[in-house]
Scaffold this motif. Sequence first.
Motif, PDB file in Angstrom:
ATOM      1  N   GLY A 155       0.815  -1.202   0.000  1.00 53.20           N
ATOM      2  CA  GLY A 155       0.000   0.000   0.000  1.00 53.20           C
ATOM      3  C   GLY A 155       0.842   1.242   0.000  1.00 53.20           C
ATOM      4  O   GLY A 155       2.068   1.192   0.063  1.00 53.20           O
TER       5      GLY A 155
ATOM      6  N   TYR B  70       0.473   5.952  -0.458  1.00 56.56           N
ATOM      7  CA  TYR B  70      -0.343   7.145  -0.671  1.00 56.56           C
ATOM      8  C   TYR B  70       0.435   8.158  -1.489  1.00 56.56           C
ATOM      9  O   TYR B  70       1.653   8.072  -1.620  1.00 56.56           O
ATOM     10  CB  TYR B  70      -0.774   7.761   0.659  1.00 56.56           C
TER      11      TYR B  70
ATOM     12  N   TYR C  36      -4.459  10.558  -2.417  1.00 55.21           N
ATOM     13  CA  TYR C  36      -4.903   9.272  -2.947  1.00 55.21           C
ATOM     14  C   TYR C  36      -4.188   8.195  -2.139  1.00 55.21           C
ATOM     15  O   TYR C  36      -2.980   8.287  -1.925  1.00 55.21           O
ATOM     16  CB  TYR C  36      -4.531   9.170  -4.430  1.00 55.21           C
ATOM     17  N   ALA C  37      -4.906   7.187  -1.662  1.00 54.79           N
ATOM     18  CA  ALA C  37      -4.314   6.108  -0.863  1.00 54.79           C
ATOM     19  C   ALA C  37      -4.843   4.764  -1.340  1.00 54.79           C
ATOM     20  O   ALA C  37      -5.955   4.662  -1.849  1.00 54.79           O
ATOM     21  CB  ALA C  37      -4.638   6.295   0.614  1.00 54.79           C
ATOM     22  N   TRP C  38      -4.025   3.710  -1.168  1.00 51.37           N
ATOM     23  CA  TRP C  38      -4.424   2.376  -1.583  1.00 51.37           C
ATOM     24  C   TRP C  38      -3.778   1.345  -0.655  1.00 51.37           C
ATOM     25  O   TRP C  38      -2.791   1.615   0.014  1.00 51.37           O
ATOM     26  CB  TRP C  38      -4.011   2.098  -3.024  1.00 51.37           C
TER      27      TRP C  38
ATOM     28  N   GLN D  84      -3.546  -3.325  -0.205  1.00 47.22           N
ATOM     29  CA  GLN D  84      -3.892  -4.666  -0.678  1.00 47.22           C
ATOM     30  C   GLN D  84      -3.355  -5.680   0.323  1.00 47.22           C
ATOM     31  O   GLN D  84      -2.202  -5.592   0.755  1.00 47.22           O
ATOM     32  CB  GLN D  84      -3.276  -4.901  -2.052  1.00 47.22           C
TER      33      GLN D  84
ATOM     34  N   TRP E  15      -9.963   0.263   7.213  1.00 46.29           N
ATOM     35  CA  TRP E  15     -10.438  -0.802   6.334  1.00 46.29           C
ATOM     36  C   TRP E  15     -10.139  -2.155   6.975  1.00 46.29           C
ATOM     37  O   TRP E  15      -9.033  -2.403   7.432  1.00 46.29           O
ATOM     38  CB  TRP E  15      -9.746  -0.750   4.979  1.00 46.29           C
TER      39      TRP E  15
ATOM     40  N   ARG F  83      -7.630  -4.970  -4.085  1.00 42.61           N
ATOM     41  CA  ARG F  83      -7.049  -3.672  -3.767  1.00 42.61           C
ATOM     42  C   ARG F  83      -8.147  -2.698  -3.369  1.00 42.61           C
ATOM     43  O   ARG F  83      -9.222  -2.683  -3.965  1.00 42.61           O
ATOM     44  CB  ARG F  83      -6.310  -3.151  -4.993  1.00 42.61           C
ATOM     45  N   ARG F  84      -7.891  -1.907  -2.340  1.00 42.00           N
ATOM     46  CA  ARG F  84      -8.845  -0.905  -1.868  1.00 42.00           C
ATOM     47  C   ARG F  84      -8.249   0.473  -2.103  1.00 42.00           C
ATOM     48  O   ARG F  84      -7.073   0.695  -1.823  1.00 42.00           O
ATOM     49  CB  ARG F  84      -9.096  -1.144  -0.380  1.00 42.00           C
ATOM     50  N   ASN F  85      -9.036   1.418  -2.606  1.00 35.50           N
ATOM     51  CA  ASN F  85      -8.576   2.762  -2.932  1.00 35.50           C
ATOM     52  C   ASN F  85      -9.462   3.800  -2.260  1.00 35.50           C
ATOM     53  O   ASN F  85     -10.649   3.564  -2.059  1.00 35.50           O
ATOM     54  CB  ASN F  85      -8.630   3.012  -4.439  1.00 35.50           C
TER      55      ASN F  85
ATOM     56  N   TYR G 133      -9.715   8.425  -2.085  1.00 36.84           N
ATOM     57  CA  TYR G 133      -9.134   9.705  -2.459  1.00 36.84           C
ATOM     58  C   TYR G 133      -9.973  10.815  -1.854  1.00 36.84           C
ATOM     59  O   TYR G 133     -11.116  10.613  -1.456  1.00 36.84           O
ATOM     60  CB  TYR G 133      -9.039   9.859  -3.977  1.00 36.84           C
TER      61      TYR G 133
END
Length: 78
Positions: free
Chosen positions: A3, A5, A18-20, A22, A45, A52-54, A56
Motif C-alpha cells: 500500500g 499514498y 490518494y491512498a491504496w 492490498q 479498512w 485492492r482498496r482505494n 481519495y
Amino acid sequence: MKGGYKNTGNSFWTPKWYAWAQNLCSDKGKIVVKVDVKHMRDKVWYMKGSGRRNAYGGGTHVRGVYYCKDLSHPDTQP
C-alpha cells in the motif's frame, strides 16, 4: 500488505490525496488498515480478501498508511 499514498497540490491551495492498500496474505487472515488523513477522520479498512482498496479526497493530505493483524473475533467485524 502492499500500500501507499500520494499527496498532490500544496498545503494551502487545492491539496488532494490518494491512498491504496492490498492484503497480500489473505490466506492467513484479515488485516486492519488505517489511512491517517490530516484534519479529517481517518479511514479504517478491514481487508479479508486480496483485492485492492482505494480512497481519495481533497482539502488535506495523508500522513501515512498503517496496518496490523486483526486479532478480534470474526463475528464482530463489519
